[in-house]
Design a protein around this motif. Structure first.
Motif, mmCIF file in Angstrom:
data_model
loop_
_atom_site.group_PDB
_atom_site.id
_atom_site.type_symbol
_atom_site.label_atom_id
_atom_site.label_comp_id
_atom_site.label_asym_id
_atom_site.label_seq_id
_atom_site.Cartn_x
_atom_site.Cartn_y
_atom_site.Cartn_z
ATOM 1 N N VAL A 119 -106.711 -61.782 -5.907
ATOM 2 C CA VAL A 119 -106.183 -60.670 -6.693
ATOM 3 C C VAL A 119 -105.449 -59.679 -5.784
ATOM 4 O O VAL A 119 -105.945 -59.306 -4.718
ATOM 5 N N ASN A 120 -104.252 -59.275 -6.211
ATOM 6 C CA ASN A 120 -103.396 -58.298 -5.528
ATOM 7 C C ASN A 120 -102.861 -58.767 -4.177
ATOM 8 O O ASN A 120 -102.333 -57.960 -3.415
ATOM 9 N N ASN A 121 -102.966 -60.044 -3.875
ATOM 10 C CA ASN A 121 -102.392 -60.572 -2.648
ATOM 11 C C ASN A 121 -101.145 -61.370 -2.974
ATOM 12 O O ASN A 121 -100.975 -61.850 -4.097
ATOM 13 N N THR A 147 -97.104 -62.677 -6.301
ATOM 14 C CA THR A 147 -98.290 -61.838 -6.218
ATOM 15 C C THR A 147 -99.214 -62.183 -7.373
ATOM 16 O O THR A 147 -98.765 -62.320 -8.510
ATOM 17 N N ASN A 148 -100.490 -62.313 -7.085
ATOM 18 C CA ASN A 148 -101.467 -62.492 -8.154
ATOM 19 C C ASN A 148 -101.786 -61.095 -8.688
ATOM 20 O O ASN A 148 -102.592 -60.365 -8.128
ATOM 21 N N ALA A 149 -101.110 -60.713 -9.783
ATOM 22 C CA ALA A 149 -101.289 -59.387 -10.376
ATOM 23 C C ALA A 149 -102.361 -59.392 -11.461
ATOM 24 O O ALA A 149 -102.491 -58.425 -12.207
ATOM 25 N N GLY A 150 -103.113 -60.472 -11.539
ATOM 26 C CA GLY A 150 -104.171 -60.570 -12.546
ATOM 27 C C GLY A 150 -105.482 -59.998 -12.052
ATOM 28 O O GLY A 150 -105.548 -59.292 -11.046
ATOM 29 N N ASN A 151 -106.557 -60.351 -12.766
ATOM 30 C CA ASN A 151 -107.876 -59.821 -12.396
ATOM 31 C C ASN A 151 -108.838 -60.892 -11.889
ATOM 32 O O ASN A 151 -110.003 -60.602 -11.646
ATOM 33 N N ILE A 181 -94.365 -53.446 -14.905
ATOM 34 C CA ILE A 181 -95.478 -53.391 -15.840
ATOM 35 C C ILE A 181 -95.904 -54.831 -16.139
ATOM 36 O O ILE A 181 -95.072 -55.663 -16.516
ATOM 37 N N VAL A 182 -97.187 -55.133 -15.967
ATOM 38 C CA VAL A 182 -97.703 -56.477 -16.213
ATOM 39 C C VAL A 182 -98.602 -56.440 -17.439
ATOM 40 O O VAL A 182 -99.531 -55.636 -17.512
ATOM 41 N N SER A 183 -98.297 -57.298 -18.416
ATOM 42 C CA SER A 183 -99.152 -57.480 -19.592
ATOM 43 C C SER A 183 -99.868 -58.808 -19.417
ATOM 44 O O SER A 183 -99.233 -59.858 -19.368
ATOM 45 N N SER A 184 -101.179 -58.768 -19.290
ATOM 46 C CA SER A 184 -101.945 -59.985 -19.028
ATOM 47 C C SER A 184 -103.169 -60.031 -19.922
ATOM 48 O O SER A 184 -103.795 -59.009 -20.191
ATOM 49 N N SER A 185 -103.504 -61.227 -20.367
ATOM 50 C CA SER A 185 -104.680 -61.396 -21.218
ATOM 51 C C SER A 185 -105.941 -61.623 -20.402
ATOM 52 O O SER A 185 -106.999 -61.897 -20.936
ATOM 53 N N GLY A 186 -105.823 -61.511 -19.088
ATOM 54 C CA GLY A 186 -106.974 -61.715 -18.206
ATOM 55 C C GLY A 186 -106.790 -62.971 -17.377
ATOM 56 O O GLY A 186 -106.029 -63.870 -17.727
#
Length: 182
Positions: free
Chosen positions: A113-115, A76-80, A42-47
């Motif tokens: 993103v996602n890579n 992994t870049n799990a951000g947006n 689970i990733v909690s990110s502020s953006g």
């Protein structure tokens, strides 16, 4: 029979990642499988970008004098948003030497993103490295922003090289003695 479960997770107020394991046990004795476990992160990110670090190859027990010990992480870049100026940094205990790879590096190009990308080092543990529990840490950062830096560490037990040779019972001598006694 297929079963679907809805799981609601309340995220933390700080940027972080947490592992989640869900185990389902069958109630019928003849069920196959009788248990199933699913894991997730689970990733909690502020953006923006989020550097998620996973250990791929992590030796958690080594011995003084070991060579060719490999540590590998997947980032992994799990951000947006894409991550630019991505940097990697390994921090090792004293008397450990990187023999392949680099203690610090910068990724050529963006981590979209996602890579993901993997980073590996091979180390040697000096014969007089201190024993006990040590920490190997990996840090990934991006975007010239200290708030987008993430670290992950593992505990490694360094065993004494002399402990491996102390167990010599002199079995060759014992075999000779037994043959002579017969």
């Amino acid at each position: 029979m297929n079963v679907s479960l809805d799981i609601n997770v309340t995220s933390k107020t700080t940027e972080r990642s947490d592992s989640l394991a869900i185990t389902i046990n069958a109630v019928e004795a003849q069920a196959n499988p009788d248990q199933n476990t699913v894991t997730a992160t689970i990733v909690s990110s502020s953006g923006g970008p989020f550097m998620l670090i996973e250990w791929v190859d992590a030796n958690t027990s080594v011995t003084q004098g070991d060579t060719g010990v490999v540590y590998t992480v997947k980032v992994t870049n799990a951000g947006n948003l894409d991550a630019n100026n991505v940097t990697f940094q390994w921090t090792l205990p004293s008397n450990w030497t990187i023999t392949n790879g680099s203690a610090s590096s910068q990724l050529a190009g963006d981590l979209t993103v996602n890579n993901s990308v993997e980073d590996s080092i091979t180390v040697s543990i000096d014969s007089n490295a201190s024993t006990g529990t040590k920490t190997v840490r990996f840090t990934a950062g991006c975007c010239n922003d200290g708030n987008k830096t993430k670290s992950s560490s593992i505990s490694v037990t360094v065993n004494s090289a002399s402990a491996e040779t102390d167990g010599d019972t002199g079995s060759e001598d014992s075999a000779t003695d037994l043959a002579g006694a017969a």
